[in-house]
Design an enzyme around this catalytic site. Sequence first.
Site, short mmCIF file in Angstrom:
data_model
loop_
_atom_site.label_atom_id
_atom_site.label_comp_id
_atom_site.label_asym_id
_atom_site.label_seq_id
_atom_site.Cartn_x
_atom_site.Cartn_y
_atom_site.Cartn_z
N GLU A 125 9.85 60.25 40.74
CA GLU A 125 10.56 59.41 41.71
C GLU A 125 10.77 58.00 41.17
OE1 GLU A 125 7.57 60.89 44.37
OE2 GLU A 125 9.07 61.13 45.94
N HIS A 164 11.90 62.37 51.47
CA HIS A 164 11.62 62.77 50.07
C HIS A 164 12.91 62.86 49.25
CE1 HIS A 164 7.71 65.07 51.27
NE2 HIS A 164 7.40 63.86 50.78
N ARG A 168 10.98 51.31 46.66
CA ARG A 168 11.13 52.55 47.41
C ARG A 168 11.00 52.24 48.90
NH1 ARG A 168 7.64 57.98 46.72
NH2 ARG A 168 8.85 59.22 48.16
N ASN A 181 6.30 50.63 45.10
CA ASN A 181 6.22 51.61 46.18
C ASN A 181 5.07 51.20 47.10
OD1 ASN A 181 6.03 53.86 47.79
ND2 ASN A 181 5.68 55.31 46.11
N ASN A 225 1.07 66.50 49.59
CA ASN A 225 0.36 66.20 50.83
C ASN A 225 1.37 66.12 51.98
OD1 ASN A 225 -1.91 65.63 52.28
ND2 ASN A 225 -1.60 63.43 52.05
#
Length: 397
Positions: free
Chosen positions: A384, A180, A91, A7, A211
């Site tokens: 995730e 998301h 990702r 990621n 956040n």
Amino acid sequence: MKVLVINCGSSSLKYQLIDMDNNNVLANGVAERIGLEDGILTHKQPGKDNVVFNENMPTHKEALQILVKALVDKEYGVISSLDEISAIGHRITTGGEKYNESIKATDEVIEGLKECSELAPLHIPGQVMGLLGCKEVFPGKEMVCVFDTSFHRTIPKQAYMYPIPYEYYEKYSIRKYGFHGISHQFVSQKVAELMNKDVKDLKVIVCHLGNGASISAVNKGECIENSMGFTPLDGLEMGTRSGSIDPSVIPFLCEKENKTPKEVEDILNKESGLLGVSGVSSDFRDITDAMEKGNERAKLAFDIFVYRVKTTIGAYTAAMNGVDCIAFTGGIGENSTDVRAAILKDMEFFGIDFDEEANNVRGKAQFITKPSSKTTCMVVPTNEELMIAKETINILK
Ligand code: AMP
């Protein structure tokens, strides 16, 4: 079978090596300050001390080289050779209209991603660097791109189109994409598992509150709405992002403050949200601490946050003609008992019978409504990385 999940941000690279036979995390870590001085990579393994590498990493490739060193190290490594890694899942923030499903990361796809970078200029260039770095450091290894936008591909046209001249959609693909998605997908599936129901029989609202924050409406397993839009600036109040505002504010501010549209966009992305309203911090814990000490602007930032979540839940309940479960995830959603209580208070109309005692939970899956509650509410920690690893295997099958 072991899958490495990567990621990347513009100057960071997070990773996790997952054993897919039992979903266990073998090692994880983060490289920070890539491209800057004082680079640092922190490598973690469950039950062992962290290993810290203080090395400069001019690009993501050097971060990956350190990560390989850590994974195969004789003393603290977790694999004996890179052959043990079956595949790598990346990702990717957005596939725009070009890629709406996870896809093998071929050279053509990596090249194609560059076209999507206008939609996420802070994210895509770093993610492309991560893909190119992996090609060099793990030659021949199968790689998959998993998009944060894919789960939103089922949002219907009346929800994703903006009421502006149609030609701008045709010319520039200006529309809602939603973000998301990996988290919303994981959590909505987990909800079904925890409720012991088929996801196809459920109407779920997932509140990913971190956040960055967004809400999704998931009807029968398909996403039909997400509060983020063309970019991740839309929707809820966030750490430093404004969320939705009247677009007229932008030219008004440009004129009054003698700024360019780009400068005002930066203010909306980096100086707004909890930070901008409170003047205290973008971190939710600092906001609640300041509130307790009587800081009124921190209280206002909290109240705006709660109000937007509540009204979005209302809208999405209308869109699905009902809701069976409202799930909370993300750093704030999983940990802030105060925010969940404030959101779910005075929601009897929605069939919510809140359980204050059960709500006293942090970072753990738990029902937070009473068994008699018509609508179930729960905390569901997101994962995730596991979702990306599962998608990676699915695509390679
Ligand atoms: P994320 O982006 O999902 O990592 O979430 C980060 C946000 O979660 C920050 O605003 C943190 O202040 C917030 N957060 C983390 N732990 C807690 C906690 N125990 N109580 C309230 N907020 C928390």
